[in-house]
Design an enzyme around this catalytic site. Structure first.
Site, PDB file in Angstrom:
ATOM      1  N   GLY A 149       0.836  -1.200   0.000  1.00 35.75           N
ATOM      2  CA  GLY A 149       0.000   0.000   0.000  1.00 35.75           C
ATOM      3  C   GLY A 149       0.869   1.247   0.000  1.00 35.75           C
ATOM      4  N   SER A 150       0.327   2.306   0.540  1.00 33.40           N
ATOM      5  CA  SER A 150       1.017   3.598   0.472  1.00 33.40           C
ATOM      6  C   SER A 150       2.101   3.716   1.541  1.00 33.40           C
ATOM      7  CB  SER A 150      -0.004   4.715   0.665  1.00 33.40           C
ATOM      8  OG  SER A 150      -0.567   4.606   1.962  1.00 33.40           O
ATOM      9  N   THR A 199       0.527   4.623   5.043  1.00 33.43           N
ATOM     10  CA  THR A 199      -0.026   3.482   5.786  1.00 33.43           C
ATOM     11  C   THR A 199       1.095   2.513   6.170  1.00 33.43           C
ATOM     12  OG1 THR A 199      -2.014   3.735   4.448  1.00 33.43           O
ATOM     13  CG2 THR A 199      -1.878   1.780   5.799  1.00 33.43           C
ATOM     14  N   GLY A 200       2.064   2.352   5.280  1.00 36.57           N
ATOM     15  CA  GLY A 200       3.176   1.437   5.575  1.00 36.57           C
ATOM     16  C   GLY A 200       3.886   1.820   6.866  1.00 36.57           C
ATOM     17  N   GLU A 230       5.617  -3.348   0.868  1.00 37.26           N
ATOM     18  CA  GLU A 230       5.759  -3.010  -0.557  1.00 37.26           C
ATOM     19  C   GLU A 230       4.956  -1.729  -0.751  1.00 37.26           C
ATOM     20  OE1 GLU A 230       6.012  -6.255  -3.408  1.00 37.26           O
ATOM     21  OE2 GLU A 230       5.331  -7.586  -1.844  1.00 37.26           O
ATOM     22  N   CYS A 265       2.204   0.761  -8.945  1.00 42.15           N
ATOM     23  CA  CYS A 265       3.288   1.208  -8.046  1.00 42.15           C
ATOM     24  C   CYS A 265       4.536   1.526  -8.850  1.00 42.15           C
ATOM     25  CB  CYS A 265       3.562   0.153  -6.979  1.00 42.15           C
ATOM     26  SG  CYS A 265       3.872  -1.492  -7.634  1.00 42.15           S
TER      27      CYS A 265
HETATM   28  P1  NAD Z   1      -3.366   2.318   1.332  1.00 41.90           P
HETATM   29  O1  NAD Z   1      -2.099   2.367   2.085  1.00 41.90           O
HETATM   30  O2  NAD Z   1      -4.342   3.411   1.505  1.00 41.90           O
HETATM   31  O3  NAD Z   1      -4.165   0.972   1.685  1.00 41.90           O
HETATM   32  C1  NAD Z   1      -3.594  -0.311   1.511  1.00 41.90           C
HETATM   33  C2  NAD Z   1      -4.320  -1.290   2.427  1.00 41.90           C
HETATM   34  O4  NAD Z   1      -4.054  -0.950   3.785  1.00 41.90           O
HETATM   35  C3  NAD Z   1      -5.833  -1.311   2.296  1.00 41.90           C
HETATM   36  O5  NAD Z   1      -6.279  -2.649   2.392  1.00 41.90           O
HETATM   37  C4  NAD Z   1      -6.283  -0.497   3.485  1.00 41.90           C
HETATM   38  O6  NAD Z   1      -7.593  -0.797   3.932  1.00 41.90           O
HETATM   39  C5  NAD Z   1      -5.268  -0.913   4.527  1.00 41.90           C
HETATM   40  N1  NAD Z   1      -5.077   0.009   5.651  1.00 41.90           N
HETATM   41  C6  NAD Z   1      -5.377   1.320   5.717  1.00 41.90           C
HETATM   42  N2  NAD Z   1      -5.009   1.814   6.915  1.00 41.90           N
HETATM   43  C7  NAD Z   1      -4.441   0.802   7.606  1.00 41.90           C
HETATM   44  C8  NAD Z   1      -3.832   0.696   8.883  1.00 41.90           C
HETATM   45  N3  NAD Z   1      -3.735   1.732   9.706  1.00 41.90           N
HETATM   46  N4  NAD Z   1      -3.326  -0.493   9.248  1.00 41.90           N
HETATM   47  C9  NAD Z   1      -3.389  -1.556   8.421  1.00 41.90           C
HETATM   48  N5  NAD Z   1      -3.954  -1.516   7.198  1.00 41.90           N
HETATM   49  C10 NAD Z   1      -4.481  -0.353   6.798  1.00 41.90           C
HETATM   50  O7  NAD Z   1      -2.931   2.136  -0.187  1.00 41.90           O
HETATM   51  P2  NAD Z   1      -3.890   2.141  -1.461  1.00 41.90           P
HETATM   52  O8  NAD Z   1      -4.349   3.541  -1.674  1.00 41.90           O
HETATM   53  O9  NAD Z   1      -4.872   1.037  -1.350  1.00 41.90           O
HETATM   54  O10 NAD Z   1      -2.857   1.728  -2.612  1.00 41.90           O
HETATM   55  C11 NAD Z   1      -2.106   2.636  -3.348  1.00 41.90           C
HETATM   56  C12 NAD Z   1      -0.681   2.669  -2.864  1.00 41.90           C
HETATM   57  O11 NAD Z   1      -0.122   1.349  -2.861  1.00 41.90           O
HETATM   58  C13 NAD Z   1       0.216   3.476  -3.772  1.00 41.90           C
HETATM   59  O12 NAD Z   1       1.095   4.247  -2.995  1.00 41.90           O
HETATM   60  C14 NAD Z   1       0.996   2.405  -4.549  1.00 41.90           C
HETATM   61  O13 NAD Z   1       2.234   2.841  -5.062  1.00 41.90           O
HETATM   62  C15 NAD Z   1       1.153   1.357  -3.513  1.00 41.90           C
HETATM   63  N6  NAD Z   1       1.425   0.067  -4.111  1.00 41.90           N
HETATM   64  C16 NAD Z   1       2.653  -0.509  -3.935  1.00 41.90           C
HETATM   65  C17 NAD Z   1       2.935  -1.720  -4.544  1.00 41.90           C
HETATM   66  C18 NAD Z   1       4.267  -2.394  -4.355  1.00 41.90           C
HETATM   67  O14 NAD Z   1       4.350  -3.587  -4.621  1.00 41.90           O
HETATM   68  N7  NAD Z   1       5.312  -1.704  -3.927  1.00 41.90           N
HETATM   69  C19 NAD Z   1       1.987  -2.351  -5.333  1.00 41.90           C
HETATM   70  C20 NAD Z   1       0.744  -1.722  -5.497  1.00 41.90           C
HETATM   71  C21 NAD Z   1       0.471  -0.529  -4.880  1.00 41.90           C
END
Ligand code: NAD
Length: 468
Positions: free
Chosen positions: A219-220, A223-224, A241, A275
């Protein structure tokens, strides 16, 4: 409207309530996903813990089950693709490709085995490094490629002998829920549970739960960081990731007519929501106008529309907050002197459509250069010397991917080696595969799911030392 269920302990279960999932092409309700209660989360985690002792001891059985899982998913591609397009927005052909990619991830995982490594074999001792699964893995996925990313987690995690509780994004839970139900045909109860919730709170609760020993998150960056912090008190192992802001550098021997189309799709596939999309393009000043024109001309031929419509090559952005984010970045760039060589704003209609936007004359320090846009807008930036281009490409907290484009492949490879990122491509971008380890540098994360390295992320080493 169809019912969607979670899978907990091998059984399809409704939530205690439900939440709406929208079709990004219309913003109408596409379906309702179950809201997982804390009691249901406990049940999924207990089932995963209970399934672990048996699942973890039979590598051959796991391989067979994962191969059967891959077959099932492959066979369901045509049935699931419209649902994936419906909730994610991507063109139907891309949804099929994603689902087939998910099956391929499971198939690759079915071949993986944890081989012991001999560390010492002499008169004093025989010592081996063996790898052990953690137990239960909490897997959390984003909305841009929900199924392939989920399967890239589930495959190697299960192959290593772990059990998994998987949570898709609230924006795109439906196809993953269906896949969860489908795979119960070939997986023992509790080995893979799929739960859904309308906010990040469920993800947070998964991480804070006492059962999982590992969190596998995509994810982002924002959040990471929260995930890493939430995992810290219990010292859970974490792979992250995260986002990227990939630069592509064009060298001075490259020809716009030859590579503009590839550069364009490197940036705009999946409506830019990748990503490892090209998010900044650095071009020598001498060929700058040629590249901007060629990219704008590719953009003008794109058919933007609902992903289910015949001939559409770019769908809508997945959700309204993401649409607003891209819009704000483009507006900000235009206010700061950039020129839209194509697109420049939202398109008419109820869905989250944004015209493919090629931005020329973008100044350094503009937000669309420094931040991840994750949408269909590409800043094209002129450079005067290669050292300067590299310095600017690397001057970021991100470090996911990068690429170099040139006729002289040797020279391009040298330049690619100077990019500060986890994957550096030459004359390509966005190529990911089961066998290629994929990990970020800097804020783009650590650990990953792919290749043997990714497989080993789902294990911890144990040295077994035998006295002779
Ligand atoms: P996000 O971080 O908003 O959400 C990702 C997931 O985390 C969702 O399932 C969400 O419900 C969950 N989440 C939200 N808050 C949380 C918390 N506090 N604790 C645990 N889980 C929580 O990301 P997004 O908007 O869904 O995805 C887009 C982002 O993901 C972009 O930044 C993109 O570059 C990245 N991404 C990275 C890769 C990679 O492999 N490096 C691949 C795809 C997307």
């Amino acid at each position: 409207m169809a019912d969607y269920a979670m899978t907990i302990d091998g059984v399809a279960v409704p939530g205690t309530s439900s939440f709406d999932v929208l079709d990004p092409a219309t913003n109408d309700v596409l379906g309702q996903a179950p809201e997982c209660s804390r009691e249901q989360l406990d049940e999924a985690m207990s089932a995963a813990a209970n399934a672990f002792p048996v699942w973890s001891v039979d590598a051959t059985g796991r391989g067979r089950a994962l191969e059967a899982a891959a077959d099932l998913l492959d066979a369901a591609v045509d049935e699931l693709a419209p649902l994936l397009t419906g909730e994610q927005g991507k063109p139907l052909a891309d949804a099929r490709t994603e689902l087939r990619g998910g099956a391929a991830r499971l198939r690759y995982a079915s071949t993986l085995r944890l081989e012991p490594e001999v560390l010492q074999d002499d008169e004093q001792a025989y010592a081996e490094l063996v790898r052990r699964p953690y137990g239960t893995v909490a897997a959390i996925a984003p909305w841009n490629a929900p199924v392939i990313i989920a399967m890239a987690k589930v495959g190697p995690a299960l192959a290593a002998g772990n059990t998994v509780v998987l949570k898709p994004s609230p924006y795109t839970p439906l196809t993953t829920l269906r896949v969860g139900e489908l795979l119960q045909e070939v997986l023992p109860a509790g080995v893979l549970s799929v739960i859904s919730g309308s906010s990040g709170e469920l993800g947070q609760a998964m991480i804070e739960h006492r059962v999982p020993r590992m969190v596998d998150f995509t994810g982002s960056v924002r959040t990471g960081k929260a995930v890493a912090a939430a995992a810290a008190p219990d010292l859970k192992r974490v792979t992250l990731e995260l986002g990227g802001n990939d630069p592509a550098i064009v060298l001075d021997d490259a020809d716009p007519g030859e590579i503009a189309e590839q550069l364009f799709w490197g940036a705009f596939a999946n409506c830019g929501q990748v990503c490892v999309a090209i998010k900044r393009l650095y071009v020598p000043r001498a060929s700058y106008d040629g590249f901007v024109d060629a990219l704008a001309s590719v953009a003008s031929a794109v058919k933007v529309g609902p992903g289910l419509e015949e001939g559409v090559t770019m769908g809508p952005l997945n959700n309204v907050p993401q649409l607003r984010h891209v819009e704000q970045l483009v507006d900000d760039a235009l206010r700061h002197g950039a020129v839209a060589a194509s697109g420049g704003g939202r398109m008419q209609g109820p869905g989250n459509f944004f015209a493919p936007t090629v931005l020329a004359g973008v100044a350094d320090g503009t937000a669309i250069v420094d931040d991840e846009q994750f949408g269909p807008a590409l800043p094209v930036i002129p450079y005067d010397s290669l050292d300067e281009a590299l310095a600017r490409a690397n001057a970021t907290h991100f470090g996911l991917g990068g690429s170099v484009w040139a006729k002289d492949v040797e020279r391009a490879s040298d330049v690619a080696g100077r990019l500060a990122c986890g994957t550096a491509w030459v004359n390509s971008h966005r190529v990911l595969a089961s066998h290629l380890p994929f990990t970020g540098h800097k804020w783009s994360g650590y650990g990953g799911n792919s290749g043997i390295e990714g497989f080993h992320e789902f294990t911890e080493g144990q040295v077994v030392w035998r006295k002779r």
